[in-house]
Design an enzyme around this catalytic site. Structure first.
Site, short mmCIF file in Angstrom:
data_model
loop_
_atom_site.label_atom_id
_atom_site.label_comp_id
_atom_site.label_asym_id
_atom_site.label_seq_id
_atom_site.Cartn_x
_atom_site.Cartn_y
_atom_site.Cartn_z
CE LYS A 19 -3.95 -2.10 2.16
NZ LYS A 19 -5.11 -2.20 1.17
CG HIS B 2 -2.92 -7.74 6.30
ND1 HIS B 2 -1.93 -8.15 5.32
CD2 HIS B 2 -4.13 -8.32 6.10
CE1 HIS B 2 -2.76 -9.00 4.62
NE2 HIS B 2 -3.97 -8.81 4.90
CE LYS C 136 -13.40 -10.22 6.99
NZ LYS C 136 -12.77 -9.64 5.93
C1 BG6 Z 1 -7.12 -10.20 3.29
C2 BG6 Z 1 -8.15 -10.79 4.07
O1 BG6 Z 1 -5.84 -10.47 3.63
O2 BG6 Z 1 -7.16 -8.57 3.50
C3 BG6 Z 1 -9.76 -10.18 3.93
O3 BG6 Z 1 -7.90 -12.10 3.96
C4 BG6 Z 1 -9.56 -8.94 4.14
O4 BG6 Z 1 -10.44 -10.96 4.83
C5 BG6 Z 1 -8.60 -8.23 3.44
O5 BG6 Z 1 -10.89 -8.40 3.45
C6 BG6 Z 1 -8.43 -6.44 3.53
O6 BG6 Z 1 -7.67 -6.05 2.60
P1 BG6 Z 1 -8.01 -4.41 2.13
O7 BG6 Z 1 -6.80 -4.27 1.23
O8 BG6 Z 1 -9.21 -4.26 1.53
O9 BG6 Z 1 -7.91 -3.75 3.36
#
Ligand code: BG6
Length: 495
Positions: free
Chosen positions: A185, A243, A343
């Site tokens: 990002k 992440h 979520k």
């Molecule tokens: C992914 C997850 O790694 O990242 C998902 O498996 C999640 O569940 C996604 O929705 C979120 O990524 P971003 O880039 O949309 O924030």
């Protein structure tokens, strides 16, 4: 960093195993399409999608066009550009566990003259080992070849160790690209630039001047038809182990000696090693898990997690995690890092907040509180950095009272540099083709992250209380705010 220096070879082959999977059409093909559209894929690259369904090249292109036009785009979908892009894509139908499929892939590669071959395993992790073995048997592991492993890589430390060991039997570490798409990002790049491209913050970036750090990765979406996968995973495996910990490393690491991949990864590893491990008794105090119930998101009533397709009605899988952790080193000892993800939360928002210490003594009326000086790095939906300060209020009434008012210095990267920033997968796909490892996760980092989350998983497995419920559209269970309130702290939306 060094996007411009990433040398894209003239001839390369990109092969996506799992060519009809969610990840491929939601993220990888759109990322590749964006790179193509922005001129980021020079040369004569070829793309091969491999999956089980019987289709020919045109059938696959039509299928992909339909999927991609239906998904979300920042920029309008350009049918003409898509056609030129799709002309590079071919399709091969085959069972990914079968040797014959990989022999056919190898023949396809041999039919070209690629200088770099990228094998992207966009499949369930249960297939990683067999695919790594099969591609190697087919001779697809020479020095030109890079193998890309998507998360989730295993469900626990043992699984991740085993999968990695198998892949390592056939590929050298420098050929293995473990993806964490958050590292791609733009704002993560900005964070690196902010910290290591300026002198301003470094003297303040430590326990003497920082009160706490908060990292939020909030989604307003639910599991979006991925209930089957998600229920096996949960927020801790899906977002925290990778992440959130990667972002934590970016915030907390020492300045690397250069921006070479291993120099950065060495520093991130040190942070992971310095994270204080949880004892089983810490888990209930410092880790909150939640699961969403029915609620309202952007004015629409949405079902609870247990009503989602593919989710067992008695599931205890967490869709929310908030935790407090500490990094035991000279820079950070004693400073709380609060991380959370979930979520169906109140908004889609990925944000790092660095709270500086409050004033030791104030000479002003109605002055500063604990959160007066904050650096807010917003990763999405917008790409901004705001420095929150206290200033003399300029409106007459307040000024006459000698009051201070909060103000923010705002930097909006889209406004400053134009909307066409390179995004997540687009950047990572370019790095893969260029063979640059700086935004990928090294084996020891990945295992250290697993090692740190294991006591949480083990404790949850031992005491299987249900996660705490929260209504969709809120900021998670109240226990998340209570955990901070014990330390007189607030989440950003409560300030
Ligand atoms: C992914 C997850 O790694 O990242 C998902 O498996 C999640 O569940 C996604 O929705 C979120 O990524 P971003 O880039 O949309 O924030």
């Amino acid at each position: 960093m060094h996007d411009e220096a990433d040398q894209i070879p003239e001839r390369y082959d990109l092969i996506f195993f799992g060519g009809t999977g969610d990840l491929t059409w939601r993220k990888l093909m759109p990322g590749l399409y964006q790179a193509f559209r922005h001129g980021g894929l020079p040369g004569t690259g070829r793309v091969l999608a491999v999956a089980r369904s019987e289709m020919d090249d045109d059938g696959y292109r039509a299928w992909l066009r339909e999927k991609m036009t239906a998904s979300q785009w920042d920029e309008p979908f350009d049918a003409q550009v898509f056609e030129a892009f799709a002309a590079r894509i071919q399709y091969l139908a085959g069972d990914l566990a079968e040797a014959d499929t990989h022999a056919r892939v190898a023949r396809w590669v041999a039919g070209g003259d690629a200088q770099a071959v990228v094998l992207y395993l966009a499949t369930a992790p249960s297939l990683f080992e067999i695919i790594a073995r099969r591609v190697a048997e087919a001779g697809l592991n020479d020095e030109r070849v890079r193998i890309v492993l998507e998360k989730p890589l295993g469900r626990n430390l043992d699984g991740a160790t085993r999968i990695n060991a198998t892949v390592r039997e056939h590929f050298a570490e420098h050929q293995i690209f473990r993806i964490d798409h958050y590292l791609g990002k733009q704002s993560v790049q900005n964070l690196m630039a902010l910290r290591f491209g300026n002198t301003l913050f470094e003297p303040l970036w430590r326990r003497e001047w920082i009160d706490s750090v908060q990292i939020t990765l909030a989604e307003d979406l639910g599991v979006e038809g991925r209930g089957g996968y998600y229920d096996q995973s949960g927020a801790l495996r899906d977002m925290v182990q990778n992440h959130l910990l990667q972002l934590l490393c970016m915030v907390a690491m020492e300045p690397p000696v250069s921006n070479r991949a291993d120099d950065i990864r060495d520093e991130k590893l040190k942070v992971l090693r310095a994270l204080r491990p949880y004892q089983p008794t810490d888990v209930s105090r410092f880790v909150v898990r939640g699961q969403y119930r029915e609620g309202s998101v952007r004015g629409k009533v949405v079902p609870g997690y247990l009503e989602e397709e593919g989710v067992p009605r008695d599931s205890h899988t967490e869709t929310f995690v908030a935790l407090r952790c500490e990094i035991e080193n000279w820079r950070w000892a004693g400073i709380p890092f609060y991380l959370r993800t979930g979520k169906r939360l109140g908004a889609r928002c990925a944000q790092i907040v660095v709270n500086f210490r409050p004033l030791p003594h104030s000479i002003f009326e109605g002055a500063a509180n604990r959160y007066s000086n904050r650096l807010v790095i917003s990763l999405q939906p917008e790409d901004t950095i705001s420095l929150h300060l206290m200033a003399k209020a300029s409106n007459r009434a307040r000024a006459e009272q000698g009051r201070l008012a909060p103000v923010a210095l705002d930097l909006d990267f889209r406004e400053t540099f134009g909307a066409q920033t390179i995004e997540g997968y687009e950047r990572l796909l370019r790095k893969l083709i260029a063979g640059r490892l700086d935004l990928f996760v090294r084996l020891d980092e990945q295992l250290a992250a697993w090692e740190w989350v294991m006591p949480i998983l083990d404790t949850w497995a031992q005491y299987p209380d249900p996660p705490r419920p929260y209504n969709a559209g809120t900021w998670g269970p109240s226990a998340s705010a209570t955990m901070l309130a014990r330390e007189q702290a607030l989440w950003p939306e409560e300030i």
